[in-house]
Write a protein that holds these residues in place. Structure first.
Motif, short mmCIF file in Angstrom:
data_model
loop_
_atom_site.label_atom_id
_atom_site.label_comp_id
_atom_site.label_asym_id
_atom_site.label_seq_id
_atom_site.Cartn_x
_atom_site.Cartn_y
_atom_site.Cartn_z
N PRO A 103 -2.69 2.18 7.08
CA PRO A 103 -1.98 2.66 8.27
C PRO A 103 -2.30 3.80 8.85
CG PRO A 103 -0.74 1.02 7.14
CD PRO A 103 -1.79 1.57 6.23
N ALA A 104 -3.02 4.21 10.11
CA ALA A 104 -2.95 5.60 10.33
C ALA A 104 -1.72 5.91 11.34
CB ALA A 104 -4.31 5.70 11.20
N GLY A 105 -1.78 7.22 11.60
CA GLY A 105 -0.73 7.83 12.47
C GLY A 105 0.77 8.12 11.90
N GLU B 137 2.22 7.39 -6.65
CA GLU B 137 1.57 8.75 -6.26
C GLU B 137 0.01 8.68 -6.20
OE1 GLU B 137 3.01 11.63 -8.68
OE2 GLU B 137 4.90 11.84 -7.93
N MET B 138 -0.40 7.31 -5.60
CA MET B 138 -1.81 6.98 -5.53
C MET B 138 -2.35 7.64 -4.43
SD MET B 138 -2.03 3.05 -6.85
CE MET B 138 -1.47 2.47 -8.31
N GLY B 139 -3.78 8.03 -4.22
CA GLY B 139 -4.31 8.21 -3.08
C GLY B 139 -4.43 7.12 -2.21
N PRO B 140 -4.85 7.57 -1.08
CA PRO B 140 -4.78 6.15 -0.07
C PRO B 140 -6.02 5.04 -0.46
CG PRO B 140 -4.87 8.28 1.33
CD PRO B 140 -4.77 8.63 -0.17
N ALA B 141 -7.12 5.57 -0.98
CA ALA B 141 -8.15 4.71 -1.24
C ALA B 141 -7.70 3.86 -2.53
CB ALA B 141 -9.43 5.59 -1.39
N GLU B 142 -7.05 4.72 -3.33
CA GLU B 142 -6.73 4.05 -4.74
C GLU B 142 -5.62 3.07 -4.33
OE1 GLU B 142 -5.11 5.03 -9.28
OE2 GLU B 142 -5.35 6.44 -7.69
N ALA B 143 -4.74 3.37 -3.73
CA ALA B 143 -3.43 2.69 -3.29
C ALA B 143 -4.10 1.35 -2.69
CB ALA B 143 -2.53 3.37 -2.24
N VAL C 56 0.84 -1.12 -0.25
CA VAL C 56 -0.15 -0.20 0.05
C VAL C 56 0.78 1.36 0.15
CG1 VAL C 56 -1.82 1.44 1.40
CG2 VAL C 56 -2.01 -1.00 1.32
N ARG C 57 1.86 1.24 0.92
CA ARG C 57 2.90 2.36 1.19
C ARG C 57 3.42 2.52 -0.42
NH1 ARG C 57 3.71 0.53 6.19
NH2 ARG C 57 5.69 -0.76 5.44
N GLU C 58 4.02 1.56 -1.00
CA GLU C 58 4.56 1.68 -2.29
C GLU C 58 3.76 2.20 -3.43
OE1 GLU C 58 7.21 -1.03 -5.31
OE2 GLU C 58 5.49 -2.05 -4.26
N GLN D 165 6.71 5.54 12.97
CA GLN D 165 5.88 4.08 12.14
C GLN D 165 4.82 4.22 11.91
OE1 GLN D 165 7.93 1.33 11.20
NE2 GLN D 165 5.87 0.68 10.65
N GLU D 166 4.16 3.84 11.05
CA GLU D 166 2.93 3.76 10.80
C GLU D 166 2.10 2.58 11.44
OE1 GLU D 166 2.16 3.56 6.67
OE2 GLU D 166 2.76 5.65 6.00
N ASN D 167 0.77 2.76 11.88
CA ASN D 167 0.12 1.49 12.57
C ASN D 167 -1.41 1.78 12.43
OD1 ASN D 167 1.37 -0.79 13.89
ND2 ASN D 167 2.11 0.51 15.47
N HIS D 168 -2.00 0.51 12.44
CA HIS D 168 -3.44 0.32 12.33
C HIS D 168 -3.98 0.58 13.86
CE1 HIS D 168 -3.45 -1.47 8.30
NE2 HIS D 168 -2.34 -2.09 8.68
#
Length: 462
Positions: A52-54, A23-29, A15-17, A60-63
């Motif tokens: 992942p939020a935060g 350069e995708m938005g969060p939903a598209e990624a 997802v992060r990649e 570090q990102e986390n759910h």
């Protein structure tokens, strides 16, 4: 063949990649990552499908479920109570959240909170709700200390229906598909605590419903890792050692207008009717009269009807109870329920099963079933649910049991169109082979019966 699985970290990295490199938005990624892995045959049922939020700079990102878990680990007092409620809410969103939390050590953290909160009513309640949520679908998490803790809570908080409800929920989740937990908790005295809770808090619908469901789970044989379970022995213990039948029938009388509670109680009673005398005991305790009244007064409630029919099917294993059901107008009520819910395969299956049991070895009952439209209802169920193998099997058994001792009914049943329906069931469902051919044979139809073995010729050779 099992599907491939990946870790949460692998999914999150994809997802992060998609966001960083493409350069995708969060939903598209997120959508792209899901599509990518599913196209590769990866099982994503264990994966939290969320961005992942935060994230903030190098943080570090986390759910969210893991953020709540970490807050519990480092938090104190009232702050932790808020965090644990948030954790419980996150776990309620799905199995993936619970699985991820368990992989990150959630059980130890939640259990530690519970042990440290034993003397505080609100805190232990919150901890138990979190433990129940976490263990839903993950009964292996519970260890020996956890088993003893749940037993101790059930004893310590006997006067608190809210704490008992949470503890009972945790017990039920930890015993589903886990034979060892069931056996250990029963050895620890959980059956007496569950039946005692129902008796002491008979006015609390939520507790009665939850405790009844927990008792029923103790009679399951659903752990594929165990060759032989103790389901039958547990059912006998509930009845003989803890007066379970009376406890449940009394509870049903106390909640006669609550269809949700009554459905649970009927389901549990059907699981306890494992011996001929238990079926008679249910009848003698007023259970049959109660069940007949429920069916007559609540035939519009699909779920309650299904559970009531299941209970009738179970207790009618006793020949005297068969007659009592028929004499109480049970056949007519069953047919009315089937006609009302003909579109529901489960109701049709249970209705046909009831009629099949009532007809077995009982010519007088067969006469009532014919006169009250039971065979016609079975035929209609076959027409309505051609793809439901259990409906087809149970309907075939109704027809077979009715004519096996009352051959004079064969022509009337054939005129209903039974023969082509049975033939279609035989063609479509291998599981219908024996009952379908037996029905055709007893109806006087031509049927090919293959002799599998005659006991002749030589011995077994390699």
């Amino acid at each position: 063949m099992s599907r491939r699985r990946i870790t949460q970290e692998t999914f999150d990295a994809a997802v992060r990649e998609n966001m960083d490199e493409f350069e995708m938005g969060p939903a598209e990624a997120l959508s792209e990552a899901v599509e990518q892995f599913e196209s590769q045959g990866v099982d994503l049922s264990y994966i939290v499908k969320a961005v992942p939020a935060g994230s903030c700079g190098d943080k570090q990102e986390n759910h969210l479920v893991l953020q709540a878990l970490e807050s519990i680990r480092i938090g104190k007092n009232l702050e932790t109570l808020s965090d644990i409620k948030q954790f419980t809410e996150q776990c309620s969103f799905g199995f993936a959240q619970r699985y991820l939390a368990a992989q990150k050590g959630a059980y130890a953290i939640i259990f530690s909170f519970c042990k440290n909160s034993v003397e505080a009513h609100d805190a232990v309640l919150a901890g138990l709700l979190a433990l129940a949520a976490l263990s839903d679908g993950q009964p292996d998490l519970l260890d020996a200390d956890g088993q003893q803790f749940l037993l101790d809570i059930l004893k310590k908080y006997q006067d608190s229906s809210t704490v008992l409800c949470a503890a009972i929920c945790a017990v039920r989740h930890c015993c589903l598909k886990h034979e060892q937990n069931r056996q250990d908790l029963i050895k620890g005295g959980v059956l007496a605590l569950l039946t005692g809770a129902i008796t002491q808090h008979s006015e609390c619908a939520e507790l009665v419903k939850g405790a009844s469901a927990a008792l029923r789970v103790m009679t399951f044989d659903d752990d594929v890792r165990v060759t032989f379970g103790h389901a039958h022995e547990h059912a006998k213990m509930i009845v003989l050692e803890h007066n379970g039948l009376k406890v449940l029938t009394d509870a049903a009388k106390a909640h006669f207008n609550n269809t949700s509670v009554l459905s649970e109680l009927c389901a549990t009673l059907s699981h306890l009717a494992v011996r001929n005398e238990f079926c008679q005991d249910i009848c003698d305790l007023g259970g049959l009269k109660l069940i007949m009244t429920l069916l007559a007064d609540n035939y519009e409630s699909q779920e309650l009807v299904r559970q009531v029919l299941s209970a009738i099917r179970a207790i009618a294993g006793n020949d005297d109870v068969k007659d009592a059901v028929v004499n109480a107008g049970g056949v007519q009520l069953i047919v009315i329920a089937m006609d009302r819910h003909m579109g529901n395969a489960s109701v049709c299956e249970q209705g046909c099963a009831c009629l099949s049991v009532l007809a077995l070895r009982k010519p007088n009952n067969c006469k009532v079933i014919m006169e009250d439209g039971g065979t016609m209802a079975a035929v209609q169920a076959m027409k309505t649910h051609p793809d439901a193998v259990n409906v087809q099997k149970q309907a075939c058994m109704v027809l077979r049991n009715v004519v096996s001792r009352m051959q004079n009914y064969s022509q009337a049943i054939l005129e209903m169109g039974a023969e082509p329906l049975i033939a279609q069931a035989l063609h479509s469902h291998k599981d219908c082979n024996d009952v379908g051919k037996a029905a055709l044979r007893d109806l006087g139809c031509q049927v090919e019966l293959r002799e599998l073995w005659t006991g002749k010729h030589g011995g077994i050779t390699n």
